[in-house]
Structures are given as C-alpha cells and as structure tokens.
Design a protein around this motif. Structure first.
Motif, PDB file in Angstrom:
ATOM      1  N   ASP A  17     129.463  16.257  14.310  1.00 53.32           N
ATOM      2  CA  ASP A  17     130.906  16.201  14.071  1.00 53.32           C
ATOM      3  C   ASP A  17     131.702  17.287  14.797  1.00 53.32           C
ATOM      4  OD1 ASP A  17     130.649  13.995  12.438  1.00 53.32           O
ATOM      5  OD2 ASP A  17     130.364  15.208  10.635  1.00 53.32           O
ATOM      6  N   ALA A  75     134.462  13.029   5.832  1.00 46.27           N
ATOM      7  CA  ALA A  75     134.248  12.127   6.972  1.00 46.27           C
ATOM      8  C   ALA A  75     134.483  10.688   6.554  1.00 46.27           C
ATOM      9  CB  ALA A  75     132.840  12.285   7.545  1.00 46.27           C
ATOM     10  N   PHE A 133     136.937  15.905   9.005  1.00 39.36           N
ATOM     11  CA  PHE A 133     137.984  16.900   8.715  1.00 39.36           C
ATOM     12  C   PHE A 133     138.098  17.951   9.804  1.00 39.36           C
ATOM     13  CE2 PHE A 133     136.224  21.057   7.620  1.00 39.36           C
ATOM     14  CZ  PHE A 133     134.866  20.792   7.545  1.00 39.36           C
ATOM     15  N   LYS A 134     137.067  18.070  10.630  1.00 36.65           N
ATOM     16  CA  LYS A 134     137.099  19.112  11.665  1.00 36.65           C
ATOM     17  C   LYS A 134     138.238  18.904  12.656  1.00 36.65           C
ATOM     18  CE  LYS A 134     132.440  20.697  11.022  1.00 36.65           C
ATOM     19  NZ  LYS A 134     131.835  19.768  10.047  1.00 36.65           N
ATOM     20  N   HIS A 161     128.594  12.847   2.722  1.00 33.81           N
ATOM     21  CA  HIS A 161     129.035  14.217   2.430  1.00 33.81           C
ATOM     22  C   HIS A 161     130.038  14.209   1.282  1.00 33.81           C
ATOM     23  CE1 HIS A 161     127.896  13.848   6.640  1.00 33.81           C
ATOM     24  NE2 HIS A 161     127.492  15.099   6.605  1.00 33.81           N
ATOM     25  N   SER A 170     125.718  17.121   8.238  1.00 34.40           N
ATOM     26  CA  SER A 170     126.615  18.244   8.528  1.00 34.40           C
ATOM     27  C   SER A 170     126.532  19.324   7.455  1.00 34.40           C
ATOM     28  CB  SER A 170     128.058  17.749   8.658  1.00 34.40           C
ATOM     29  OG  SER A 170     128.125  16.785   9.680  1.00 34.40           O
ATOM     30  N   MET A 171     125.779  19.058   6.389  1.00 32.79           N
ATOM     31  CA  MET A 171     125.569  20.058   5.338  1.00 32.79           C
ATOM     32  C   MET A 171     124.120  20.529   5.313  1.00 32.79           C
ATOM     33  SD  MET A 171     127.743  17.852   2.622  1.00 32.79           S
ATOM     34  CE  MET A 171     127.497  18.863   1.174  1.00 32.79           C
ATOM     35  N   PRO A 231     132.512  19.709  -0.219  1.00 30.42           N
ATOM     36  CA  PRO A 231     131.157  19.542   0.319  1.00 30.42           C
ATOM     37  C   PRO A 231     130.904  20.607   1.378  1.00 30.42           C
ATOM     38  CG  PRO A 231     132.604  17.820   1.187  1.00 30.42           C
ATOM     39  CD  PRO A 231     133.415  18.623   0.202  1.00 30.42           C
ATOM     40  N   THR A 232     129.856  21.388   1.201  1.00 33.00           N
ATOM     41  CA  THR A 232     129.753  22.650   1.934  1.00 33.00           C
ATOM     42  C   THR A 232     128.487  22.742   2.777  1.00 33.00           C
ATOM     43  OG1 THR A 232     131.001  23.741   0.182  1.00 33.00           O
ATOM     44  CG2 THR A 232     129.698  25.155   1.606  1.00 33.00           C
ATOM     45  N   GLY A 233     128.675  23.233   4.004  1.00 30.32           N
ATOM     46  CA  GLY A 233     127.548  23.495   4.894  1.00 30.32           C
ATOM     47  C   GLY A 233     127.618  24.939   5.360  1.00 30.32           C
ATOM     48  N   ASN A 234     128.541  25.190   6.295  1.00 30.39           N
ATOM     49  CA  ASN A 234     128.676  26.527   6.863  1.00 30.39           C
ATOM     50  C   ASN A 234     129.721  27.362   6.122  1.00 30.39           C
ATOM     51  OD1 ASN A 234     127.470  28.174   8.689  1.00 30.39           O
ATOM     52  ND2 ASN A 234     128.519  27.355  10.476  1.00 30.39           N
ATOM     53  N   PHE A 235     130.273  26.837   5.028  1.00 34.09           N
ATOM     54  CA  PHE A 235     131.181  27.549   4.123  1.00 34.09           C
ATOM     55  C   PHE A 235     132.582  27.762   4.705  1.00 34.09           C
ATOM     56  CE2 PHE A 235     132.400  30.672   0.854  1.00 34.09           C
ATOM     57  CZ  PHE A 235     131.725  30.181  -0.238  1.00 34.09           C
ATOM     58  N   GLY A 236     132.899  27.154   5.856  1.00 38.12           N
ATOM     59  CA  GLY A 236     134.222  27.365   6.438  1.00 38.12           C
ATOM     60  C   GLY A 236     135.309  26.684   5.620  1.00 38.12           C
ATOM     61  N   ASP A 237     135.033  25.442   5.210  1.00 41.78           N
ATOM     62  CA  ASP A 237     136.041  24.654   4.521  1.00 41.78           C
ATOM     63  C   ASP A 237     136.359  25.257   3.150  1.00 41.78           C
ATOM     64  OD1 ASP A 237     137.797  22.582   4.379  1.00 41.78           O
ATOM     65  OD2 ASP A 237     136.292  21.005   4.135  1.00 41.78           O
TER      66      ASP A 237
HETATM   67  C1  LIG Z   1     131.154  20.189   8.884  1.00 39.80           C
HETATM   68  C2  LIG Z   1     131.122  19.216   7.769  1.00 39.80           C
HETATM   69  C3  LIG Z   1     130.952  19.629   6.418  1.00 39.80           C
HETATM   70  C4  LIG Z   1     130.691  21.069   6.025  1.00 39.80           C
HETATM   71  O1  LIG Z   1     131.800  21.888   6.274  1.00 39.80           O
HETATM   72  P1  LIG Z   1     131.620  23.483   6.325  1.00 39.80           P
HETATM   73  O2  LIG Z   1     132.938  24.022   6.718  1.00 39.80           O
HETATM   74  O3  LIG Z   1     130.556  23.727   7.376  1.00 39.80           O
HETATM   75  O4  LIG Z   1     131.166  23.937   4.983  1.00 39.80           O
HETATM   76  C5  LIG Z   1     131.004  18.660   5.425  1.00 39.80           C
HETATM   77  N1  LIG Z   1     131.206  17.358   5.725  1.00 39.80           N
HETATM   78  C6  LIG Z   1     131.357  16.925   6.999  1.00 39.80           C
HETATM   79  C7  LIG Z   1     131.558  15.484   7.256  1.00 39.80           C
HETATM   80  C8  LIG Z   1     131.335  17.830   8.067  1.00 39.80           C
HETATM   81  O5  LIG Z   1     131.485  17.388   9.330  1.00 39.80           O
END
Ligand SMILES: *Cc1c(COP(=O)(O)O)cnc(C)c1O
Length: 462
Positions: free
Chosen positions: A143, A409, A111-112, A386, A307-308, A253-259
């Motif tokens: 990613d 992804a 999605f990035k 993810h 990525s999370m 699905p959350t890692g850095n909370f941007g999405d």
């Molecule tokens: C970056 C990423 C996430 C997490 O997104 P955030 O904006 O960092 O929360 C989830 N899934 C995939 C495949 C990613 O590349």
C-alpha cells in the motif's frame, strides 16, 4: 514551530527540513517541540467546513512560516481532488454508537493516500524553493508504494524508486506501481522478501556519500509530515459526532503505529478523544506490550492483513517520547536495549501514561474472517481485512462515547480475504479497472545493494 528528535541528540529543525530529513541524525524521529493546542471554540468552528478547510486550520500551525500561507490552501485542494467521495473521509454507522470512518476513497484505495498526496506537494514545493532535486527510495509490502508512486508521479523535483518483493504483492498492488508511464517513476521487483527490500533501502541511507550524491529522501511512515497530516481526519470525524462538546473514542488498525499516533497528536491538540484503541492482528506486539510493559518482537507471521504484519512498530517511539514526558534519554535507552537485547521494558510511569491514552486488543485470523462475514450480513458493508481486525477489537471496547473505527483500505484491494468470508469478490472501482489492461514497466533486481545503486544512478542521469 521547531521539531526535536525523540532521542535528543540531533539538532532541532523547522518543518520543511524535518520533512526532508525523514529520520533524525541520531536515529530518532522528529516530534513537535510543543504541540499547538486548539481552544474548544476553535474546534467547534470546524463543524460544517469542507475537509480541505479543516485540513488548512489543523496544519497551518505545524507548518509555520515554512510552507503555510495561501499556497497551502491550493496544495490541500489539489491533494484531495482525486478522492472519489465529496466528504473525503465519510462516516457510516455500523451499529448503536459505532461508526466506520472510511479512509479508502483516495486514488490508491488505502488511507495512505491522505498523507502521501499532501506530502508529495509539500515536498515538491520545498525542493523547488531550495533549488534541488530528491531521490525518494522506499520499500513496500503493497500500500505505501502505490500511494507514494501515485503522489509523486510526474513531479518535477523528484524521482521515486519503490522496491517490492517479487511475487509477494497482489496483482492490483503490483499494477498500481508498474503501470504509471511517467519517467520519474521506477518500480523495482526485488528477488527477496519485504525484509530484504527494507534492508536494501537502509543500506542506501547508511551510505552517506551515496545519500548526498543522489539527495535521498524518505516518505515512509516515520516521516513527521505523514503523521501530522493524518491528524486531520480525527478532527473531521470527532467534530461531526459532537466534539468538542462530546468526547469520542477511536479504534485504529495498527502496524507501524503512524496512524494511531496521529490520533494521539490530535488528542494532545485538545480534541476530546476518550480512548485510542490499538487493534492488532496475530502480530500482536503492541497489545502484549500494553498488557505486560515488555516490548519484545517475535518473528512475523503472515496474515490476511499484510499491512499490519509488523513487529517493530517504528512510530511507537513517538508515543514513548510522549509517555516519558519528553525524556529523550529514557527513549534512547529503550531503543538501545531493543538494538542490543532485542527487547526493552517500559518504565512504570511511562506505562501508566500509555495506558491513560491507549487501550488495545487483537483479532486472530478466524476472528477477522468471521467479522467480515458478520458485518456484511448485518449491514451489507464489505470490510477489508485490516478494517475487520479493527471492527472486531472495537466491538469489545464500546462504551458511553461514540466509537469510530478506521477503515483503512477498500475491500477490492484484498478480494481473496473478502471472498473467503462472504463469497463475494468485490470489484475494483471503474477508474482503477483500467490498470488491469495497461502495460507494465518494472525492473527485476537481485537482492544486492550495488545493483540497486547502479540502477538509481543510471535512471536519475537521464
Ligand atoms: C499501512 C496500513 C495499516 C497500518 O497503518 P500504520 O500507520 O502502519 O499503523 C493498516 N491498514 C492498511 C490498509 C494499511 O495500508
């Protein structure tokens, strides 16, 4: 439109300057001073428009006079031309009231690409107008780096340097970064882990003389432009399912909370989002924080959804700013406590505000694998790990409103996890298969800021 720092001690900037700055001078993140609100009629009028047209209507008020206007439409058309699906972000139905928003049809299959493809064009244009060049340096666990390189390869006004941990990204991820032949792309395999990559990038930004000398710029997910661009697919999906007349829930699905923060911005703009469900893997700091009010990072435990695998979710600071009603002093105090004590408590009123917007859940490693298997058996759809974390959490939050789970992804980016769950090894889409045979170009560097600076100086002098 003006943008202010979450910590309140940096000058307010216009869109273009905030985008180029990345981080605010006081260590905070830029947020809109006032979020533009769309009327229900304006939201209803998005129905049936091509994705790029929806993007133009959503983004125009944020860009203001800086980068809006006729050229924005051209930039948005070009930014999405490399997506393999005409809808760009198609919805597919998983079950009763449960939909998957496929965000992996872009050039690097994650999605990035959505935000990075737009950011690349907006930055190039802003730099050309200012008559300057920039040096983008970023760290990646996979990613982000490939999406940044894809977006900035061949652009006139930028060089892009991406640090990845040597030997710790998948072959597909590595080749996406090392096979582009453009002279402005510089892939760097660092002899260290992802934390070391991030630490070396921070070193560069903290060396203010070097930062000014080479015109450093950041494109990681704290960049305001990335969050704003990601609001577009929330609008497109919700309108397709009946907004503004019917509310919709999302699981992210959350890692850095941007999405997920982009979803919160869309909600603040008037999109009827009943709930934003934060889905985490075993690195569940956000789920724990929402449950207890205490934000306390623990060591990262590597998972199938790398990525999370994050414990300091940078963009959460934007949600805290919203939850305190824009009280920058409170946000600064929480961040100071995190730096000094390694944790902070969310004040009771802010916690209640967060719980009014967000819900949360976590999926363990075995639940992730079981979800990939279950969804494949029931629907034939292969989920990346993810997306599987999110589907698992979403299925515990289904309610009256339609639920949209973000698929972030393509399964072929994580073939080992998918094969372990289903016995099927998803193949790369044909247009990407070529990278498996192309020559690679990569600089291997020791974990040393001096060596990194020397390499950057040498390369941009060409
Ligand atoms: C970056 C990423 C996430 C997490 O997104 P955030 O904006 O960092 O929360 C989830 N899934 C995939 C495949 C990613 O590349």
């Amino acid at each position: 439109m003006r943008y202010v720092s979450t910590r309140g001690r940096a000058p307010a900037l216009g869109f273009e300057a905030a985008m180029l700055a990345g981080l605010a001078g006081d260590g905070g993140l830029y947020v809109p001073e006032r979020v533009p609100v769309l009327s229900p009629d304006a939201i209803a009028a998005l129905a049936g428009l091509p994705y790029e047209k929806v993007a133009a209507r959503i983004l125009a008020p944020f860009l203001g006079e800086d980068l809006g206007g006729a050229t924005l439409a051209d930039d948005l058309a070009a930014a999405h031309a490399g997506f393999r699906h005409p809808a760009r972000a198609p919805l597919v139905q998983l079950g009763p009231g449960h939909f998957l928003l496929e965000l992996h049809h872009g050039p690097t299959l994650a999605f990035k690409d959505f935000a990075m493809q737009v950011l690349g064009r907006l930055m190039d244009r802003a730099l050309a107008r200012a008559g300057r060049r920039a040096t983008i340096v970023g760290a990646t666990s996979g990613d982000t780096g490939s999406a940044a390189i894809e977006a900035f390869r061949g652009r006139d006004a930028v060089d892009v340097f991406i640090l990845f941990p040597e030997g710790r990204v998948s072959e597909v991820q590595r080749r996406q970064m090392t096979t582009p032949a453009e002279a402005n792309v510089h892939a760097i395999a660092l002899r260290g882990d992802f934390d070391a990559c991030q630490a070396r990038v921070k070193d560069l930004f903290n060396d203010h003389a070097f930062r000014d000398e080479v015109g450093l710029a950041a494109v990681n997910s704290i960049n305001l432009a990335r969050v704003l661009v990601q609001t577009v697919y929330y609008f497109a999906a919700a309108v397709a399912l009946g907004a503004p007349h019917r509310p919709v829930a999302f699981t992210v699905p959350t890692g850095n909370f941007g999405d997920v923060q982009a979803g919160a911005v869309a909600r603040a703009m008037g999109l009827p989002i009943s709930r934003l469900v934060i889905a985490t893997n075993q690195n569940d700091i956000l789920d724990r924080c929402l449950a207890t009010g205490i934000y306390a990072p623990r060591p990262v435990r590597p998972s199938q959804s790398p990525s999370m695998d994050i414990q300091v979710a940078s963009n959460f600071e934007r949600a805290l700013h919203d939850a305190t009603g824009g009280d920058a002093a409170q946000v600064a105090a929480m961040m100071a406590a995190l730096a000094a004590e390694g944790r902070f408590a969310v004040p009771a009123r802010a916690l209640a505000a967060l719980r009014g917007v967000f819900a949360s859940g976590r999926a363990s490693e075995s639940e992730t694998t079981a979800t990939i298997a279950r969804i494949h058996a029931a629907t034939g759809i292969l989920l990346c790990p993810h997306s599987a974390v999110a589907v698992m959490v979403a299925s515990e939050h289904l309610g009256r409103e339609p639920m949209v789970t973000l698929a972030t992804a393509h399964p072929a980016k994580f073939p080992d996890a998918v094969a372990a769950a289903t016995g099927i090894r998803p193949a790369l889409p044909a247009r990407l298969a070529g990278i498996l045979a192309k020559a690679e170009r990569v600089s291997v560097l020791d974990d040393d800021a001096g060596a990194l600076k020397a390499l950057i100086r040498e390369r941009i002098a060409r």
